[in-house]
Design a protein around this motif. Structure first.
Motif, PDB file in Angstrom:
ATOM      1  N   ILE A  70     106.575  -2.767 127.091  1.00 51.47           N
ATOM      2  CA  ILE A  70     107.814  -2.473 127.808  1.00 51.47           C
ATOM      3  C   ILE A  70     107.764  -0.993 128.184  1.00 51.47           C
ATOM      4  N   PRO A  71     107.582  -0.697 129.468  1.00 48.87           N
ATOM      5  CA  PRO A  71     107.376   0.694 129.885  1.00 48.87           C
ATOM      6  C   PRO A  71     108.431   1.683 129.400  1.00 48.87           C
ATOM      7  N   SER A  72     109.694   1.325 129.416  1.00 49.13           N
ATOM      8  CA  SER A  72     110.725   2.267 128.967  1.00 49.13           C
ATOM      9  C   SER A  72     110.594   2.554 127.478  1.00 49.13           C
ATOM     10  N   ARG A  73     110.207   1.559 126.704  1.00 50.87           N
ATOM     11  CA  ARG A  73     110.025   1.747 125.257  1.00 50.87           C
ATOM     12  C   ARG A  73     108.839   2.663 125.000  1.00 50.87           C
ATOM     13  N   LEU A  80     109.886  10.916 122.204  1.00 57.34           N
ATOM     14  CA  LEU A  80     110.301  11.208 120.826  1.00 57.34           C
ATOM     15  C   LEU A  80     109.186  11.890 120.040  1.00 57.34           C
ATOM     16  N   GLU A  81     107.960  11.482 120.267  1.00 58.28           N
ATOM     17  CA  GLU A  81     106.831  12.138 119.593  1.00 58.28           C
ATOM     18  C   GLU A  81     106.753  13.604 119.994  1.00 58.28           C
ATOM     19  N   GLU A  92     116.377  18.299 113.648  1.00 57.16           N
ATOM     20  CA  GLU A  92     115.985  17.781 114.963  1.00 57.16           C
ATOM     21  C   GLU A  92     114.836  16.790 114.827  1.00 57.16           C
ATOM     22  N   ALA A  93     113.870  17.135 113.998  1.00 57.19           N
ATOM     23  CA  ALA A  93     112.723  16.252 113.784  1.00 57.19           C
ATOM     24  C   ALA A  93     113.169  14.948 113.130  1.00 57.19           C
ATOM     25  N   ARG A  94     114.091  15.036 112.192  1.00 58.51           N
ATOM     26  CA  ARG A  94     114.588  13.825 111.521  1.00 58.51           C
ATOM     27  C   ARG A  94     115.317  12.902 112.486  1.00 58.51           C
ATOM     28  N   ILE A  95     116.093  13.463 113.383  1.00 60.91           N
ATOM     29  CA  ILE A  95     116.832  12.648 114.349  1.00 60.91           C
ATOM     30  C   ILE A  95     115.863  11.887 115.249  1.00 60.91           C
ATOM     31  N   ALA A  96     114.884  12.593 115.778  1.00 65.69           N
ATOM     32  CA  ALA A  96     113.880  11.936 116.626  1.00 65.69           C
ATOM     33  C   ALA A  96     113.062  10.944 115.801  1.00 65.69           C
ATOM     34  N   GLY A  97     112.732  11.318 114.581  1.00 69.44           N
ATOM     35  CA  GLY A  97     111.967  10.437 113.701  1.00 69.44           C
ATOM     36  C   GLY A  97     112.711   9.147 113.394  1.00 69.44           C
TER      37      GLY A  97
END
Length: 114
Positions: A70-73, A80-81, A92-97
């Motif tokens: 799924i391209p958007s995923r 996020l990476e 910030e890293a935890r939120i993205a993680g």
């Protein structure tokens, strides 16, 4: 997580040939790693007289396909990476993680049901 576009193809069965074809279609560079890991898992399975290495291999690549079909995923995962890698704070890293974890959970469910 919003998925604004459709899957490029249905989730393939969790076996070597359908996953190999899906990985090749999604990312030819990753297809090289797929082959290397396939042969390593096969050899380990034979040496250990166990199906676990192959089951683990197929599950892992099933998750890869589920994430990237799924391209958007796939785009969101890459974004996020980058956010984790450039985070100015641990928070910030935890939120993205956490969002990466959610993406992986969805993909793992898809891979398990294939």
């Amino acid at each position: 997580m919003k998925e604004q576009d459709e899957a490029l193809f249905p989730m393939p069965a969790r076996s070597a040939e359908p996953l190999r074809a899906a990985v090749q279609r999604l990312d030819p560079a990753e297809a090289v790693r797929f082959e290397q890991e396939f042969h390593a898992a096969w050899e380990t399975a034979l040496l250990e007289d166990s199906t676990v290495p192959m089951k683990t291999f197929l599950y892992r690549w099933g998750v890869f396909v589920a994430l990237h079909r799924i391209p958007s995923r796939s785009a969101r995962l890459r974004e996020l990476e980058r956010e984790v890698g450039s985070a100015a704070s641990l928070e910030e890293a935890r939120i993205a993680g956490k969002e990466i974890e959610e993406l992986l959970e969805v993909a793992a469910r898809e891979a398990a049901s294939a």
